[in-house]
Write a protein that holds these residues in place. Structure first.
Motif, PDB file in Angstrom:
ATOM      1  N   TRP A 163      46.137  37.076  35.267  1.00 20.11           N
ATOM      2  CA  TRP A 163      45.415  36.768  36.511  1.00 20.11           C
ATOM      3  C   TRP A 163      45.223  38.053  37.332  1.00 20.11           C
ATOM      4  CZ3 TRP A 163      46.680  37.561  41.596  1.00 20.11           C
ATOM      5  CH2 TRP A 163      45.778  37.012  42.519  1.00 20.11           C
ATOM      6  N   LYS A 164      46.305  38.832  37.413  1.00 19.65           N
ATOM      7  CA  LYS A 164      46.260  40.064  38.214  1.00 19.65           C
ATOM      8  C   LYS A 164      45.211  41.021  37.648  1.00 19.65           C
ATOM      9  CE  LYS A 164      48.120  42.360  41.607  1.00 19.65           C
ATOM     10  NZ  LYS A 164      48.078  41.805  42.952  1.00 19.65           N
ATOM     11  N   ARG A 165      45.194  41.138  36.310  1.00 21.54           N
ATOM     12  CA  ARG A 165      44.237  42.050  35.670  1.00 21.54           C
ATOM     13  C   ARG A 165      42.802  41.656  36.018  1.00 21.54           C
ATOM     14  NH1 ARG A 165      47.174  43.530  31.621  1.00 21.54           N
ATOM     15  NH2 ARG A 165      47.134  41.548  30.531  1.00 21.54           N
ATOM     16  N   ALA A 166      42.580  40.354  36.057  1.00 26.73           N
ATOM     17  CA  ALA A 166      41.216  39.880  36.352  1.00 26.73           C
ATOM     18  C   ALA A 166      40.862  40.055  37.831  1.00 26.73           C
ATOM     19  CB  ALA A 166      41.087  38.421  35.950  1.00 26.73           C
ATOM     20  N   HIS A 167      41.878  40.342  38.652  1.00 23.95           N
ATOM     21  CA  HIS A 167      41.618  40.486  40.099  1.00 23.95           C
ATOM     22  C   HIS A 167      42.003  41.876  40.593  1.00 23.95           C
ATOM     23  CE1 HIS A 167      41.620  36.158  39.528  1.00 23.95           C
ATOM     24  NE2 HIS A 167      40.813  36.120  40.558  1.00 23.95           N
ATOM     25  N   GLN A 168      41.819  42.858  39.721  1.00 28.31           N
ATOM     26  CA  GLN A 168      42.162  44.230  40.138  1.00 28.31           C
ATOM     27  C   GLN A 168      41.219  44.699  41.229  1.00 28.31           C
ATOM     28  OE1 GLN A 168      43.858  46.956  36.864  1.00 28.31           O
ATOM     29  NE2 GLN A 168      41.986  46.089  36.091  1.00 28.31           N
ATOM     30  N   PRO A 169      41.714  45.474  42.184  1.00 27.75           N
ATOM     31  CA  PRO A 169      40.802  46.033  43.208  1.00 27.75           C
ATOM     32  C   PRO A 169      40.026  47.197  42.608  1.00 27.75           C
ATOM     33  CG  PRO A 169      43.084  46.685  43.630  1.00 27.75           C
ATOM     34  CD  PRO A 169      43.109  45.874  42.386  1.00 27.75           C
ATOM     35  N   GLU A 170      38.902  46.890  41.909  1.00 28.58           N
ATOM     36  CA  GLU A 170      38.160  47.889  41.138  1.00 28.58           C
ATOM     37  C   GLU A 170      37.783  49.111  41.968  1.00 28.58           C
ATOM     38  OE1 GLU A 170      37.777  47.925  38.052  1.00 28.58           O
ATOM     39  OE2 GLU A 170      38.361  45.885  37.495  1.00 28.58           O
ATOM     40  N   LEU A 197      45.503  27.128  36.672  1.00 29.97           N
ATOM     41  CA  LEU A 197      44.314  26.956  37.521  1.00 29.97           C
ATOM     42  C   LEU A 197      44.666  27.466  38.916  1.00 29.97           C
ATOM     43  CD1 LEU A 197      43.485  25.069  35.215  1.00 29.97           C
ATOM     44  CD2 LEU A 197      42.624  23.476  36.918  1.00 29.97           C
ATOM     45  N   THR A 198      43.810  28.334  39.446  1.00 27.83           N
ATOM     46  CA  THR A 198      44.080  28.864  40.788  1.00 27.83           C
ATOM     47  C   THR A 198      42.854  28.683  41.677  1.00 27.83           C
ATOM     48  OG1 THR A 198      43.497  30.984  39.827  1.00 27.83           O
ATOM     49  CG2 THR A 198      45.819  30.642  40.303  1.00 27.83           C
ATOM     50  N   VAL A 199      43.099  28.787  42.970  1.00 30.91           N
ATOM     51  CA  VAL A 199      41.999  28.771  43.943  1.00 30.91           C
ATOM     52  C   VAL A 199      41.163  30.032  43.703  1.00 30.91           C
ATOM     53  CG1 VAL A 199      41.480  28.963  46.410  1.00 30.91           C
ATOM     54  CG2 VAL A 199      43.375  27.514  45.645  1.00 30.91           C
ATOM     55  N   PRO A 200      39.838  29.903  43.622  1.00 33.18           N
ATOM     56  CA  PRO A 200      39.024  31.089  43.342  1.00 33.18           C
ATOM     57  C   PRO A 200      39.346  32.252  44.286  1.00 33.18           C
ATOM     58  CG  PRO A 200      37.676  29.131  43.250  1.00 33.18           C
ATOM     59  CD  PRO A 200      39.023  28.688  43.732  1.00 33.18           C
ATOM     60  N   GLY A 201      39.615  33.416  43.686  1.00 36.24           N
ATOM     61  CA  GLY A 201      39.881  34.617  44.472  1.00 36.24           C
ATOM     62  C   GLY A 201      41.280  34.687  45.056  1.00 36.24           C
ATOM     63  N   LYS A 202      42.114  33.662  44.796  1.00 31.97           N
ATOM     64  CA  LYS A 202      43.474  33.666  45.356  1.00 31.97           C
ATOM     65  C   LYS A 202      44.480  33.384  44.252  1.00 31.97           C
ATOM     66  CE  LYS A 202      42.668  32.401  49.995  1.00 31.97           C
ATOM     67  NZ  LYS A 202      43.712  32.348  50.929  1.00 31.97           N
ATOM     68  N   ASP A 203      45.756  33.656  44.556  1.00 33.59           N
ATOM     69  CA  ASP A 203      46.761  33.392  43.520  1.00 33.59           C
ATOM     70  C   ASP A 203      47.435  32.035  43.704  1.00 33.59           C
ATOM     71  OD1 ASP A 203      48.378  33.890  45.716  1.00 33.59           O
ATOM     72  OD2 ASP A 203      49.838  35.067  44.578  1.00 33.59           O
ATOM     73  N   TYR A 249      37.833  26.052  40.869  1.00 36.45           N
ATOM     74  CA  TYR A 249      39.042  26.672  40.332  1.00 36.45           C
ATOM     75  C   TYR A 249      38.684  27.865  39.455  1.00 36.45           C
ATOM     76  CZ  TYR A 249      37.666  24.376  36.014  1.00 36.45           C
ATOM     77  OH  TYR A 249      36.959  23.982  34.908  1.00 36.45           O
ATOM     78  N   GLU A 250      39.706  28.689  39.227  1.00 33.07           N
ATOM     79  CA  GLU A 250      39.597  29.749  38.217  1.00 33.07           C
ATOM     80  C   GLU A 250      40.651  29.467  37.165  1.00 33.07           C
ATOM     81  OE1 GLU A 250      38.270  33.556  40.957  1.00 33.07           O
ATOM     82  OE2 GLU A 250      40.218  33.571  39.974  1.00 33.07           O
ATOM     83  N   VAL A 251      40.352  29.814  35.925  1.00 35.86           N
ATOM     84  CA  VAL A 251      41.338  29.579  34.863  1.00 35.86           C
ATOM     85  C   VAL A 251      41.876  30.904  34.364  1.00 35.86           C
ATOM     86  CG1 VAL A 251      41.736  28.583  32.594  1.00 35.86           C
ATOM     87  CG2 VAL A 251      40.043  27.595  34.075  1.00 35.86           C
ATOM     88  N   THR A 252      43.191  30.966  34.235  1.00 38.33           N
ATOM     89  CA  THR A 252      43.809  32.113  33.573  1.00 38.33           C
ATOM     90  C   THR A 252      44.572  31.562  32.378  1.00 38.33           C
ATOM     91  OG1 THR A 252      44.079  33.206  35.693  1.00 38.33           O
ATOM     92  CG2 THR A 252      45.390  34.050  33.862  1.00 38.33           C
ATOM     93  N   ARG A 253      44.376  32.207  31.241  1.00 34.87           N
ATOM     94  CA  ARG A 253      45.011  31.682  30.034  1.00 34.87           C
ATOM     95  C   ARG A 253      45.767  32.809  29.361  1.00 34.87           C
ATOM     96  NH1 ARG A 253      43.053  27.242  26.235  1.00 34.87           N
ATOM     97  NH2 ARG A 253      43.841  27.936  24.235  1.00 34.87           N
TER      98      ARG A 253
END
Ligand SMILES: Cc1cc2nc3c(=O)[nH]c(=O)nc-3n(C[C@H](O)[C@H](O)[C@H](O)COP(=O)(O)OP(=O)(O)OC[C@H]3O[C@@H](n4cnc5c(N)ncnc54)[C@H](O)[C@@H]3O)c2cc1C
Length: 714
Positions: A691-698, A632-638, A606-610
């Motif tokens: 969550w979105k910020r942590a998964h930005q398409p850099e 808690l989300t699936v790693p790399g997914k929302d 899992y991934e954690v977003t707080r």
């Protein structure tokens, strides 16, 4: 991916690639092995043990790597070693290879599958644990099912290696026998298709179906046997009798009446059951009164010079009864009678699988739903029976406020009532055996609540084991043992509230006579359709568990009622995938799906977003800026695996996530939804934003920045 996995993957890829690159598959054709047969026979005659060993090893390698050619090798086994030795070698080599292939699949793919389907895998694994061997056996019996696919798929489950081994060994034996036997006439064979003629294949399919059919038959026989010795009435007065008019029973009866069934509801005490009379409703009414005291204490922070109020405990407790009275009509005999339910006030006794007795009258019924609830568990602590003790059933009769209230238990009920009584002016001493309160919640959630309770003055005694109650000079006291220091600690008190769990009501109404099965924790055993060992007797709510909440009782009621009334056509398995729960402390602790602790325990990736509530405008304005939303989300997914919210109105905030999880909406959807400003609900959107910020398409954003610079002409 870990280094170990990468190495295994590379080795396997290299071996599989070399099989094709070196054109080894030319030997794995019927013509290929026929051409080699004479030479190979000579090798076997010259050195049978070495040849047998090499063949054994080759077979394992081919099957473990899921390479094509296992069927041909089986034929070759018969051709080279004859029926007896051939069968022995192939049978063991194929089982060993199959088990290795299963283990390789488990090693390489299970983590990925866990991460992707983690929350759903639990049910599958439970199913595999119960029935896996059975279905594997059926699949193995039919050689037409691709051998390697079974290995790969079973590797993703939690089937035990030993079980996999022996089921495969036995299940594959008939198919192996046919192929090894056919191999003895290898020279005459024209094609592989000929081995499994349609007749033979049909026979195998029947063989494969046999265990499944046998299982169904066995279930039917078992169902019939359970009724043996009981006289089934020739005619039924009712379609359904429901025992208990709490949350589970009321909803069951409601649904039955809504679909025009003839339904009777029996209640021996008060309509509405635990939730209305002694549970949710009175506790929340108490919490409301106590909240005002907390507000007054915060008056200074809200701009008042001073504010004070003295609690009139009797009025608080009387108000609770008024609240119960105001809601009572929702669950009343009159309302349910109007809805089409025949209500009996009295104690029900099940006298046969189709008969229930109430007030001297016998009701005959096709189905019964037991919704008899649970009662507070009073632990066998010496002296408790003589102490001034209360539980959630008797507490509401209290009119004199205890100065020192001892609360045994650190679960949701204990915590809610501890905070409420402390706020109303009692000195609460809360005793818990565990290292923390709220053991089902994440440690950080529990920590926040423990800090709040301590700050409000609750005397928390964690890791304390209640040993005995005593009265010394008219003074009540509890002797506990501090489990950390092993010292005896004496706690004086005026009244004790016992909140250490609830025990299912399973005695005294026919359960024993019907020999209904109880689980280790005392709840009635039901299957996934909520049926007991009698297919026409169901159980819902606290009496069966596993969750003791009003909304779960109501949820189960739908399944039990529909399965009871329409199960002849279609039965539904109860769905526990998205179960929310709230502890109504201040701040509230609300969760749905996996907690972080659950994810760790079950090894779900899992991934954690707080998102911390101290950042939220409305929370700051309301002076309630503490707590968090944890997703808690699936790693790399929302995809949401679970949510824990600790916040003012956390229970209300949770609803959005419950909806999202139920209908498979991810964090992107929550982020794309307008949330009114300024509300607490914005916390959900901001958590999604985190969550979105942590998964930005850099990479893409770097290009976009370049584009903007270019547009500026630089
Ligand atoms: C203090 C407290 C606070 C709670 N707060 C919450 C909350 O905030 N949210 C939440 O979701 N849950 C809460 N709960 C839990 C909730 O109350 C229960 O999960 C729910 O009431 C269970 O419903 P039920 O229908 O299974 O049983 P019950 O509501 O207990 O109903 C069972 C009924 O069956 C009757 N009965 C038993 N045997 C017979 C018989 N032989 N004949 C006839 N009638 C019989 C009983 O008299 C009773 O009325 C709380 C519980 C407590 C104690």
């Amino acid at each position: 991916m870990k280094a170990g996995k990468i190495i295994v993957l590379l080795v396997i890829a290299a071996l599989v690639a070399s099989f094709f690159v070196f054109d080894l598959n030319q030997y794995f054709s019927l013509e290929g092995i026929k051409a080699q047969q004479q030479a190979l026979n000579a090798q076997v005659s010259a050195n049978p043990w070495l040849a047998g060993g090499l063949f054994f090893g080759l077979y394992i390698l081919v099957t473990a790597l899921s390479l094509p050619g296992a069927a041909l090798l089986t034929l070759l086994g018969g051709a080279l070693f004859g029926l007896g030795w051939g069968l022995l070698i192939v049978s063991f080599a194929s089982t060993l290879g199959a088990t290795l292939a299963m283990l390789i699949s488990r090693f390489l793919l299970r983590d990925w599958v866990q991460a992707r389907f983690g929350s759903r895998l639990k049910a599958i694994n439970e199913g595999v644990e119960r029935e896996g061997a059975f279905y594997l056996f059926a699949l193995r019996l039919v050689p037409a099912f691709p051998f390697f696919l079974i290995n790969l798929a079973m590797g993703l489950t939690r089937i035990k290696v030993g079980t996999y081994w022996w089921v495969s060994q036995v299940g594959m034996l008939p198919g192996t026998l046919v192929y090894v036997n056919a191999g003895r006439q290898l020279a005459e064979l024209e094609s592989l298709g000929g081995i499994l003629s349609p007749d033979l294949l049909g026979a195998f399919v029947l063989l494969g179906l046999f265990p499944l059919i046998a299982r169904k038959g066995l279930d039917m026989v078992k169902a019939r046997r359970v009724y043996k010795g009981w006289n089934k009435p020739a005619h039924f007065d009712r379609n359904l009798v429901v025992i208990g008019a709490g949350s589970g029973g009321l909803v069951s009866a409601y649904i039955a009446a809504a679909v025009k069934a003839n339904v009777s509801l029996i209640e021996k005490h008060a309509m509405g059951g635990d939730c209305l009379n002694t549970g949710c409703v009175p506790s929340k009414a108490l919490i409301r009164s106590a909240k005002l005291a907390a507000e007054i204490n915060r008056a200074h922070a809200l701009g008042y010079n001073e504010a004070s109020a003295s609690v009139n405990f009797t009025r608080v407790m009387d108000r609770i009864q008024r609240v119960v009275g105001d809601i009572e009509s929702h669950d009343s005999v009159e309302r349910y009678t109007e809805l089409g339910v025949e209500v009996h006030k009295g104690a029900a006794t099940i006298t046969s699988p189709w008969e229930v007795e109430v007030n001297g009258q016998t009701l005959t019924t096709r189905n019964i739903i037991i919704a008899a609830g649970a009662r507070p568990f009073m632990p066998p602590i010496p002296g408790l029976d003589k102490a001034n003790a209360y539980n959630s059933d008797t507490l509401w009769g209290l009119r004199e406020q205890p100065k020192r209230l001892l609360i045994l238990g650190g679960g949701p009920i204990g915590c809610e009532l501890a905070q409420a009584f402390q706020r109303l002016g009692s000195q609460v001493i809360q005793v818990e055996r565990d290292v923390r309160l709220l053991s089902k919640e994440d440690p950080d959630a529990a920590e926040l609540i423990m800090n709040t309770l301590r700050a409000e003055g609750v005397d928390l005694r964690l890791q304390h084991d209640a040993e005995r109650f005593e009265q010394v000079d008219g003074q009540e006291q509890l002797i506990t043992r501090n489990l950390k220091t092993d010292e005896e600690v004496i706690i004086p008190f005026d009244a004790v509230l016992v909140a250490v769990g609830r025990k299912a009501n399973t005695d005294g109404y026919g359960i024993e006579k019907l020999e209904l099965v109880k689980r280790g924790n005392g709840t009635l055993e039901t299957n996934e359709y909520l049926a007991t060992r009698y297919p026409n007797i169901y159980a819902v709510g606290d009496v069966t568990g596993p969750y003791q909440f009003t909304h779960v009782s109501a949820h189960q009621a739908w399944y039990a009622a529909v399965n009871a009334l329409f199960g002849t056509f279609k039965r539904f398995k109860v769905d526990y995938r998205v179960i929310p729960r709230v502890t109504f402390t201040d701040p509230e602790v609300a969760s749905v799906g996996l907690t972080e602790q659950d994810a760790k325990d079950t090894e779900v990736k899992y991934e954690v977003t707080r998102y911390n509530i101290d950042d939220l405008d409305r929370a700051i304005a309301d002076q309630v800026a503490e707590g968090y939303v944890k997703v808690l989300t699936v790693p790399g997914k929302d995809t949401i695996l679970g949510v824990t919210i600790v916040a003012a109105h956390g229970g209300e905030l949770l609803a959005e996530y419950v909806l999202a999880m139920k209908h498979k909406l991810g964090l992107n959807k929550i982020l794309g939804t307008i949330h009114t400003y300024p509300t607490m609900s914005e916390a959900n959107k901001f958590a999604a934003g985190e969550w979105k910020r942590a998964h930005q398409p850099e990479k893409l954003l770097q290009w976009v920045a370049r584009f903007h610079r270019w547009r500026l002409g630089s």
